[in-house]
Design an enzyme around this catalytic site. Structure first.
Site, mmCIF file in Angstrom:
data_model
loop_
_atom_site.group_PDB
_atom_site.id
_atom_site.type_symbol
_atom_site.label_atom_id
_atom_site.label_comp_id
_atom_site.label_asym_id
_atom_site.label_seq_id
_atom_site.Cartn_x
_atom_site.Cartn_y
_atom_site.Cartn_z
ATOM 1 N N GLY A 51 35.471 47.868 17.132
ATOM 2 C CA GLY A 51 35.093 48.048 15.212
ATOM 3 C C GLY A 51 35.422 47.341 14.713
ATOM 4 C CB SER A 52 36.736 48.127 11.384
ATOM 5 O OG SER A 52 37.543 48.863 10.907
ATOM 6 C CB THR A 53 40.333 43.627 12.189
ATOM 7 O OG1 THR A 53 39.512 43.011 12.723
ATOM 8 C CG2 THR A 53 41.754 43.897 12.702
ATOM 9 C CB CYS B 130 31.463 41.645 15.827
ATOM 10 S SG CYS B 130 30.752 41.308 17.401
ATOM 11 C CE LYS C 75 34.009 58.229 17.486
ATOM 12 N NZ LYS C 75 32.732 58.530 16.620
ATOM 13 C CD GLU D 257 33.654 41.716 10.052
ATOM 14 O OE1 GLU D 257 32.865 41.506 11.613
ATOM 15 O OE2 GLU D 257 34.792 42.282 10.594
ATOM 16 C CD GLU E 168 34.078 42.474 20.023
ATOM 17 O OE1 GLU E 168 34.040 41.975 18.450
ATOM 18 O OE2 GLU E 168 32.611 43.494 20.502
ATOM 19 N N GLY F 36 40.923 49.012 14.251
ATOM 20 C CA GLY F 36 41.753 48.832 15.469
ATOM 21 C C GLY F 36 43.027 48.615 15.801
#
Length: 478
Positions: free
Chosen positions: A228-230, A284, A176, A383, A250, A233
């Site tokens: 992607g973003s924390t 990132c 995806k 970030e 990641e 995640g």
């Protein structure tokens, strides 16, 4: 003319999506819609997972060297589509063509590097038992169906770094891609089809939240790999923990670049843009905290400001452009918001700080360098994912290391210094998964992973391959 697509790639062919929703795809340089794809739903994911599940026994039983051969053939197909892929990436996410021209070649090379690891799956691994006279035979098996969820900033490369090891391991895949950038992924599926992978080995559903959640929660998925973003995640990690499902995550970063006082200024000037602002800061690994020795602060800040202000901003299809647009209006508003936060916190923009003149169309912001930043400011801790550099002075190396490590993240870092041994000693003290010495560091043969809130698990190299394997030990008495 807008490209209209109503299909998803499942079981070796394009088939109509079961979703009635469609996602418009914007050209970030103009703000105009140029394509339209399905916003896939739970039924699409169900169909894709079912196809992957059917294909798994046959693909897992295929000899590892044959699977490696298919990866090499896929690399050839990507090379053959190099120009079309790079143009597609620049159109869908605004990455300058000077960057995207190398993306297909990088992806193909990565697949070939992964293919070279096939021997790790076939070599006998027999281990003596240190506590008895017996021995054990270690077998490696593919985990099963892998769900791959990828971001928009590198929409080809960050698929391939997951797809290659998953396929070599013997897993089948449901991909995806990010809803902002599905078009390069569609082209990759065309390369998959031309390569001749068996039906169901690789499947793709475009979509947003519903499709992503359905893939993460699906009872017949055995592995999730997400970049992607924390924040997202953490949610995926919570779901996988509840389901006892392996996950590679990641995630975000707020990486430091430490400039030592013996730095070669020509090396700093030649590398600071790629280290800190690659892909218009939408990377990132970007080292967006620049730590300068206090006694050389003004001199080095002036150099960096000159380099950033001189880098061309504009049309991403112009080969001279370094800074293109951000991926979306939403991302632009996020970055502008952080610029306002920085000013409110007391930081001073010595370069940029707002919207660029003469670029009324598209999602552009000014590349920005802030001085007078303290380590606790939000622009030094959070970030931003845009071309915003926070410059922080330090008094000695111990303080530089302390500032660098004072972050919830630990994805990357850079150390600039003329004495390589000294720079390496500083690198050894950093709580981060990746450190470049005098450059933007990365190596497809070496593990790539994050510490702390930057993720779980590993990509690249043998360690990345192991993320798609499970192990059985067969024990013999003697």
């Amino acid at each position: 003319m807008i490209e209209l697509h109503d299909d998803v790639y499942i079981d070796g062919r394009w088939r109509p999506s079961k979703s009635e929703r469609r996602s418009p795809i914007f050209n970030p340089a103009t703000g105009e819609i140029w394509a339209n794809v399905p916003d896939g739903n739970t039924e699409d994911i169900d169909n894709a997972v079912a196809a992957a599940r059917r294909a798994f026994p046959g693909w897992a039983a295929t000899p590892a060297e044959e699977r490696a051969g298919m990866l090499r053939l896929l690399a050839d197909q990507i090379d053959a589509r190099s120009d079309a892929l790079s143009n597609c990436i620049t159109t869908e996410n605004g990455t300058p063509i000077s960057e995207t021209r190398s993306a297909p070649g990088y992806g193909a090379a990565h697949l070939r590097e992964v293919a070279s690891l096939a021997h790790l799956l076939t070599e006998e691994d027999k281990r003596s038992n240190p506590l008895s006279s017996g021995s054990s035979l270690v077998r490696r098996h593919p985990l099963g169906v892998a769900g791959l969820i990828t971001p928009w900033n590198f929409p080809l490369g960050l698929i391939i770094v997951k797809l290659g090891p998953a396929l070599l391991a013997g897993c089948t895949v449901v991909l995806k891609p990010a809803p902002e950038t599905p078009m390069a992924a569609r082209m990759l599926m065309e390369a998959i089809e031309a390569t001749g992978f068996p039906p169901g080995v690789v499947n793709m559903v475009t979509g947003s939240a519903e499709a992503g959640s359905a893939l993460v929660e699906h009872p017949r998925v055995d592995k999730i790999s997400f970049t992607g973003s924390t924040d997202v995640g953490r949610m995926i990690g919570a779901s996988c923990g509840r389901l006892l499902r392996p996950a590679t995550l990641e995630l975000g970063g707020k990486s430091p670049a430490i400039v030592l006082d013996d730095v070669d200024t020509s090396v700093l000037a030649a590398n600071i843009l790629k280290v800190s602002m690659r892909n218009t800061g939408q990377t990132c690994k970007a080292c967006t905290r620049l730590l300068l020795p206090a006694h050389r602060h003004d001199e080095l800040l002036e150099l960096v400001a000159e380099v950033v202000s001189s880098a061309p901003l504009g049309d991403p299809f112009d080969p001279a452009t370094f800074f293109g647009p951000l991926v979306s209006e939403r991302q632009r508003q996020r970055v502008l918001g952080y610029m306002e936060i920085g000013a409110a916190e007391g930081a001073k923009a010595v370069v940029g700080g707002g919207l660029p003149a003469g670029l009324q169309r598209g999602f552009y912001v000014e590349p920005t360098v802030f001085r007078d930043v303290t380590p606790g400011m939000r622009i030094a801790q959070e970030e931003i994912f845009g071309p915003v550099l926070a410059v922080i002075p330090y008094s000695d190396v111990d303080e530089a290391v302390a500032i660098a490590n004072d972050s919830p993240f630990g994805l990357a870092a850079t150390v600039f210094g003329a004495d390589i041994d000294r720079a390496r000693n500083v690198a050894d003290r950093l709580d981060t998964g990746n450190v470049g010495i005098n450059h933007y560091g990365s190596n497809a043969a070496a593990p790539f992973s994050g510490h702390k809130a930057s993720g779980l698990g590993t990509e690249f190299g043998p360690e990345g391959l192991s993320q798609y394997l499970t192990y059985t030990s067969i024990h013999f008495p003697n």
